[in-house]
Write a protein that holds these residues in place. Sequence first.
Motif, short mmCIF file in Angstrom:
data_model
loop_
_atom_site.label_atom_id
_atom_site.label_comp_id
_atom_site.label_asym_id
_atom_site.label_seq_id
_atom_site.Cartn_x
_atom_site.Cartn_y
_atom_site.Cartn_z
N PHE A 52 -37.73 -83.95 92.24
CA PHE A 52 -38.28 -82.66 92.65
C PHE A 52 -39.58 -82.83 93.42
O PHE A 52 -39.81 -82.18 94.44
CB PHE A 52 -38.52 -81.75 91.44
N VAL A 53 -40.45 -83.71 92.95
CA VAL A 53 -41.72 -83.95 93.64
C VAL A 53 -41.45 -84.56 95.02
O VAL A 53 -42.09 -84.19 96.02
CB VAL A 53 -42.64 -84.85 92.79
N GLY A 54 -40.49 -85.47 95.11
CA GLY A 54 -40.15 -86.08 96.40
C GLY A 54 -39.64 -85.04 97.39
O GLY A 54 -40.02 -85.05 98.56
N VAL A 55 -38.78 -84.14 96.93
CA VAL A 55 -38.26 -83.08 97.81
C VAL A 55 -39.39 -82.15 98.24
O VAL A 55 -39.46 -81.72 99.39
CB VAL A 55 -37.12 -82.31 97.11
N LEU A 56 -40.31 -81.84 97.33
CA LEU A 56 -41.44 -80.98 97.67
C LEU A 56 -42.33 -81.63 98.73
O LEU A 56 -42.75 -80.98 99.69
CB LEU A 56 -42.26 -80.66 96.41
N LEU A 57 -42.62 -82.92 98.56
CA LEU A 57 -43.46 -83.62 99.54
C LEU A 57 -42.76 -83.72 100.90
O LEU A 57 -43.39 -83.55 101.94
CB LEU A 57 -43.82 -85.01 99.04
N LEU A 58 -41.46 -83.97 100.89
CA LEU A 58 -40.70 -84.03 102.15
C LEU A 58 -40.71 -82.67 102.85
O LEU A 58 -40.92 -82.59 104.07
CB LEU A 58 -39.27 -84.47 101.86
#
Length: 177
Positions: A52-58
Amino acid sequence: MSQLAPVRTAPRPTARRATTPTPRQLKVVTAPDTAGNGLFLGLCVLLLLGGFVGVLLLNTAMAQGSYTMRDLQHRSDELADAQDALRHQIDGVSGPGPLAQRARELGMVPAETPAFLRLSDGKVLGVAKKAKANERFSVVTETRTPTKTEPTTPATTPGPASSVPATTPSAATTPAN
């Protein structure tokens, strides 16, 4: 063997009598250890949150790139408009009328006998003579009506000895009878 052969019956084995079974020993079974399940569950939650954090940063990086691209597009449009305005100014100044007027202001006169220089061998073709001031010379440029954005002064101001009248296309053509 063929399919038409008589079927033989197989002899049946005789049934044995079961002997008395031996009693089985029963044991108390303990519950399995659950200590490893907490570690696995924690690892799954950690991977899910990391995704989830990776998708948010992307998503944030893509939005920032979108804003940067929009700003660069606006800047590109402004520079293209400025380039068009400068080209328009150059075209207005480098036309035959403004160049002739500027040459006249500098004291230049048209040559009566031009000479040419051939660049391939450096030979001079023709004989140039000193030009004399000719007050009758004038350059006729196209006339246009000024718009609201253009100044009201004409591109070329005729000199006091200009003898070439401005003609309109309708006055120049006469019907043949």
